[in-house]
Design a protein around this motif. Structure first.
Motif, mmCIF file in Angstrom:
data_model
loop_
_atom_site.group_PDB
_atom_site.id
_atom_site.type_symbol
_atom_site.label_atom_id
_atom_site.label_comp_id
_atom_site.label_asym_id
_atom_site.label_seq_id
_atom_site.Cartn_x
_atom_site.Cartn_y
_atom_site.Cartn_z
ATOM 1 N N VAL A 1 0.832 -1.205 0.000
ATOM 2 C CA VAL A 1 0.000 0.000 0.000
ATOM 3 C C VAL A 1 0.867 1.255 0.000
ATOM 4 O O VAL A 1 0.535 2.253 -0.646
ATOM 5 C CB VAL A 1 -0.968 0.005 1.198
ATOM 6 N N LEU A 2 1.980 1.198 0.708
ATOM 7 C CA LEU A 2 2.906 2.327 0.669
ATOM 8 C C LEU A 2 3.272 2.622 -0.778
ATOM 9 O O LEU A 2 3.247 3.764 -1.236
ATOM 10 C CB LEU A 2 4.178 2.013 1.471
ATOM 11 N N MET A 3 3.566 1.530 -1.482
ATOM 12 C CA MET A 3 3.976 1.734 -2.864
ATOM 13 C C MET A 3 2.855 2.306 -3.709
ATOM 14 O O MET A 3 3.080 3.186 -4.535
ATOM 15 C CB MET A 3 4.460 0.429 -3.464
ATOM 16 N N LEU A 4 1.650 1.832 -3.472
ATOM 17 C CA LEU A 4 0.514 2.385 -4.217
ATOM 18 C C LEU A 4 0.358 3.872 -3.920
ATOM 19 O O LEU A 4 0.107 4.671 -4.820
ATOM 20 C CB LEU A 4 -0.766 1.634 -3.835
ATOM 21 N N GLY A 5 0.530 4.231 -2.661
ATOM 22 C CA GLY A 5 0.420 5.641 -2.287
ATOM 23 C C GLY A 5 1.469 6.481 -3.001
ATOM 24 O O GLY A 5 1.175 7.549 -3.548
ATOM 25 N N LEU A 6 2.670 5.968 -3.005
ATOM 26 C CA LEU A 6 3.750 6.696 -3.669
ATOM 27 C C LEU A 6 3.461 6.810 -5.168
ATOM 28 O O LEU A 6 3.708 7.849 -5.782
ATOM 29 C CB LEU A 6 5.083 5.984 -3.446
ATOM 30 N N LYS A 7 2.920 5.737 -5.710
ATOM 31 C CA LYS A 7 2.588 5.718 -7.129
ATOM 32 C C LYS A 7 1.565 6.806 -7.435
ATOM 33 O O LYS A 7 1.682 7.540 -8.428
ATOM 34 C CB LYS A 7 2.008 4.347 -7.490
ATOM 35 N N ASN A 8 0.541 6.907 -6.588
ATOM 36 C CA ASN A 8 -0.472 7.953 -6.749
ATOM 37 C C ASN A 8 0.147 9.336 -6.715
ATOM 38 O O ASN A 8 -0.102 10.175 -7.572
ATOM 39 C CB ASN A 8 -1.509 7.864 -5.620
ATOM 40 N N LEU A 9 0.944 9.559 -5.699
ATOM 41 C CA LEU A 9 1.588 10.857 -5.536
ATOM 42 C C LEU A 9 2.439 11.165 -6.765
ATOM 43 O O LEU A 9 2.394 12.265 -7.324
ATOM 44 C CB LEU A 9 2.449 10.853 -4.264
ATOM 45 N N HIS A 10 3.170 10.159 -7.188
ATOM 46 C CA HIS A 10 4.038 10.321 -8.343
ATOM 47 C C HIS A 10 3.252 10.667 -9.596
ATOM 48 O O HIS A 10 3.615 11.587 -10.341
ATOM 49 C CB HIS A 10 4.828 9.031 -8.563
ATOM 50 N N ARG A 11 2.144 9.965 -9.803
ATOM 51 C CA ARG A 11 1.332 10.208 -10.987
ATOM 52 C C ARG A 11 0.797 11.629 -10.986
ATOM 53 O O ARG A 11 0.830 12.337 -11.988
ATOM 54 C CB ARG A 11 0.177 9.210 -11.041
ATOM 55 N N PHE A 12 0.358 12.040 -9.801
ATOM 56 C CA PHE A 12 -0.171 13.399 -9.682
ATOM 57 C C PHE A 12 0.899 14.445 -10.001
ATOM 58 O O PHE A 12 0.660 15.419 -10.721
ATOM 59 C CB PHE A 12 -0.728 13.617 -8.281
#
Lengths: 151, 151
Positions: free
Chosen positions: A130-141
């Motif tokens: 989930v940490l990675m998913l969160g980072l992925k979201n932030l990164h995409r944004f």
DNA sequence: GTCAAATAGTTTGACGCTCAAAGCATAAAT
DNA sequence: ATTTATGCTTTGAGCGTCAAACTATTTGAC
């Protein structure tokens, strides 16, 4: 919700500062005292493998070509980077790491990975996912935001 | 596991670069073109509320007092920061934001919070919770590491 | 109380990082 | 063949950084 935003924001800021500071100090303690954190990032952007042109590396780092030229002058003098003129197009300069540069690259890469590894080790499999998913979201944004800015 | 480490590492690095770049560009596009990202962080560290001494702010930023003095000289000239001599101990200088400094502080703070907010909005409640836990872990690890380094 | 030591901040000199602008060499277009 | 475009380098100016020397003030020892 607003509280969550504040917390995440504060952790991010603090993590930023810590990582930069730790990297800088670790470098200064190592056998590579003559390399700044900015120079380290330049070495990282040049990378181990393919040869990249000056323009490519400057773009990757988000600095002007002139700035990179100056920095590369210093890194060449200190024997971390070498310039190779392209035979095909003699205007083009390809940047590559010297043996010393490659050694530093590996040391720094290991440091980075260890840092993340220790953190992930303390989390469960699911949590780290989930940490990675969160980072992925932030990164995409961020990438989207960046794309909207003028050059 | 190693793959996870790599991914998290790469996202972190990329997020770092993006945030710095976006902040810098956003500043340059705003009415505050005469402020660099470093100066912005100094303004942030001085903060809206209590008055902080030069030493305190320098420590918070991880720079020497001399460096901060130079930077504050510029920020005073540009009307973002003011110096206030302590009446109790006349060696002490307290730093505070001018009205212009306070305006910039609020704009920057909002930018930061919006950035995080948009990201969190795209995640569920549960996911954003785990993201925060992950960041907390990373943060705790970094603080510990930092404590082990020599000054 | 006086003088030495400690503390808070400033200044200075040296060097890295950054950009914009001007310059140089080479390649592409006409 | 000449002009234009491209890739890189150099230069000048300003900020960021530190260490070391300096100033002003307070604290401590006597």
């Amino acid at each position: 919700m607003d509280q969550r935003v504040n917390e995440v924001n504060e952790y991010l800021v603090s993590i930023f500062n810590d990582v930069l500071m730790i990297e800088e100090r670790t470098l200064q303690m190592s056998q590579f005292k003559d390399v700044s954190i900015k120079e380290m990032h330049t070495i990282d952007a040049i990378g181990m493998y393919q040869e990249h042109t000056t323009s490519e590396v400057a773009k990757k780092l988000g600095i002007t070509v002139g700035t990179l030229t100056v920095s590369v002058n210093n890194l060449v003098r200190k024997d971390y980077v070498k310039r190779v003129r392209s035979e095909i197009d003699r205007r083009v300069v390809k940047l590559a790491l010297t043996n010393r540069g490659r050694l530093l690259y590996r040391v720094h890469d290991k440091f980075h990975r260890d840092m993340v590894k220790e953190t992930i080790n303390e989390m469960g499999e699911k949590e780290s996912e989930v940490l990675m998913l969160g980072l992925k979201n932030l990164h995409r944004f961020l990438e989207r935001t960046k794309g909207q800015l003028p050059d």
